[in-house]
Write an enzyme that holds these catalytic residues in place. Structure first.
Site, PDB file in Angstrom:
ATOM      1  N   GLU A  44      35.169  33.960  37.843  1.00 27.81           N
ATOM      2  CA  GLU A  44      36.181  32.911  38.031  1.00 27.81           C
ATOM      3  C   GLU A  44      35.820  31.650  37.249  1.00 27.81           C
ATOM      4  O   GLU A  44      34.647  31.320  37.072  1.00 27.81           O
ATOM      5  CB  GLU A  44      36.324  32.601  39.522  1.00 27.81           C
ATOM      6  CG  GLU A  44      36.822  33.819  40.286  1.00 27.81           C
ATOM      7  CD  GLU A  44      37.054  33.568  41.766  1.00 27.81           C
ATOM      8  OE1 GLU A  44      36.598  32.538  42.298  1.00 27.81           O
ATOM      9  OE2 GLU A  44      37.696  34.440  42.381  1.00 27.81           O
ATOM     10  N   CYS A  53      39.136  39.535  35.790  1.00 21.12           N
ATOM     11  CA  CYS A  53      38.954  40.500  36.877  1.00 21.12           C
ATOM     12  C   CYS A  53      37.821  41.480  36.552  1.00 21.12           C
ATOM     13  O   CYS A  53      37.475  41.692  35.387  1.00 21.12           O
ATOM     14  CB  CYS A  53      40.220  41.319  37.088  1.00 21.12           C
ATOM     15  SG  CYS A  53      41.594  40.388  37.779  1.00 21.12           S
ATOM     16  N   GLU A  55      37.807  44.746  36.711  1.00 24.82           N
ATOM     17  CA  GLU A  55      38.235  45.896  35.905  1.00 24.82           C
ATOM     18  C   GLU A  55      38.237  45.543  34.428  1.00 24.82           C
ATOM     19  O   GLU A  55      37.784  46.313  33.583  1.00 24.82           O
ATOM     20  CB  GLU A  55      39.658  46.331  36.300  1.00 24.82           C
ATOM     21  CG  GLU A  55      39.824  46.774  37.735  1.00 24.82           C
ATOM     22  CD  GLU A  55      40.235  45.633  38.665  1.00 24.82           C
ATOM     23  OE1 GLU A  55      39.672  44.524  38.544  1.00 24.82           O
ATOM     24  OE2 GLU A  55      41.119  45.845  39.510  1.00 24.82           O
ATOM     25  N   CYS A  86      45.146  44.372  39.684  1.00 28.25           N
ATOM     26  CA  CYS A  86      46.248  43.426  39.503  1.00 28.25           C
ATOM     27  C   CYS A  86      47.118  43.861  38.321  1.00 28.25           C
ATOM     28  O   CYS A  86      46.765  44.770  37.554  1.00 28.25           O
ATOM     29  CB  CYS A  86      45.696  42.013  39.275  1.00 28.25           C
ATOM     30  SG  CYS A  86      45.149  41.713  37.586  1.00 28.25           S
ATOM     31  N   CYS A  89      45.420  43.804  34.845  1.00 29.57           N
ATOM     32  CA  CYS A  89      44.469  44.920  34.676  1.00 29.57           C
ATOM     33  C   CYS A  89      45.199  46.236  34.482  1.00 29.57           C
ATOM     34  O   CYS A  89      44.762  47.089  33.715  1.00 29.57           O
ATOM     35  CB  CYS A  89      43.516  44.989  35.866  1.00 29.57           C
ATOM     36  SG  CYS A  89      42.369  43.597  35.897  1.00 29.57           S
TER      37      CYS A  89
HETATM   38  N1  THU Z   1      40.454  40.308  41.179  1.00 27.89           N
HETATM   39  C1  THU Z   1      39.838  41.321  40.484  1.00 27.89           C
HETATM   40  O1  THU Z   1      38.700  41.165  40.043  1.00 27.89           O
HETATM   41  N2  THU Z   1      40.516  42.471  40.304  1.00 27.89           N
HETATM   42  C2  THU Z   1      41.768  42.711  40.776  1.00 27.89           C
HETATM   43  O2  THU Z   1      42.374  43.711  40.410  1.00 27.89           O
HETATM   44  C3  THU Z   1      42.375  41.770  41.726  1.00 27.89           C
HETATM   45  C4  THU Z   1      41.803  40.394  41.686  1.00 27.89           C
HETATM   46  C5  THU Z   1      39.740  39.050  41.368  1.00 27.89           C
HETATM   47  C6  THU Z   1      40.248  37.906  40.554  1.00 27.89           C
HETATM   48  C7  THU Z   1      39.768  36.716  41.369  1.00 27.89           C
HETATM   49  O3  THU Z   1      38.452  36.400  40.986  1.00 27.89           O
HETATM   50  C8  THU Z   1      39.742  37.214  42.805  1.00 27.89           C
HETATM   51  O4  THU Z   1      39.833  38.635  42.707  1.00 27.89           O
HETATM   52  C9  THU Z   1      40.855  36.689  43.657  1.00 27.89           C
HETATM   53  O5  THU Z   1      42.072  36.870  43.058  1.00 27.89           O
END
Ligand code: THU
Length: 129
Positions: A44, A53, A55, A86, A89
């Site tokens: 983040e 993310c 993935e 998400c 991804c």
């Molecule tokens: N996040 C992921 O790493 N992968 C996903 O497919 C869904 C969301 C992360 C992004 C962010 O750091 C946290 O989850 C909250 O959204």
């Protein structure tokens, strides 16, 4: 490599999650056809849109090292529920790994999907030609 082992690797990579804003840890482990595993965690950034993310971290690591053929990706998180990839991804998966099994896991329970189920009627390279 069993899917259980791949899930374990996704859980392990959550230890590196940099998620001070959401406190939501995500891990991913991408299995290549040659048997290598690329792991990733969510990273983040204070300017939230720059967040990556788990993935995508795993997929970009693999692509940047010349990998082209993939079998599966496992996704785990600190949530008690399943965490599904998400939208961004999903678009990245359809670009680089459209045939893989997408394994969504929570503890010892997991579900397996194909990208067509998660991102039907996707916009891809073919649409640009
Ligand atoms: N996040 C992921 O790493 N992968 C996903 O497919 C869904 C969301 C992360 C992004 C962010 O750091 C946290 O989850 C909250 O959204």
């Amino acid at each position: 490599m069993t899917y259980e082992k791949l899930i374990e690797k996704a859980y392990e990579s959550m230890a590196f999650s940099y998620s001070p804003y959401s406190n939501f840890k995500v891990g991913a482990a991408l299995l290549t056809k040659s048997g290598r595993v690329y792991t990733g965690c969510n990273i983040e950034i204070a300017s939230f849109g720059a967040t990556n993310c788990a993935e995508r971290t795993a997929i970009f690591k693999a692509i940047s090292e010349g990998e082209k053929e993939f079998v599966a990706i496992a996704v785990t998180s600190s949530s008690r529920d399943f965490t599904y990839p998400c939208g961004i991804c999903r678009q990245v998966i359809v670009e680089f790994a459209k045939d893989i099994d997408i394994i969504v896991a929570k503890e010892y329970d997991y579900e397996v999907y194909k990208i067509e189920e998660l991102l039907p009627k996707s916009f891809t390279q073919i649409d640009i030609k």
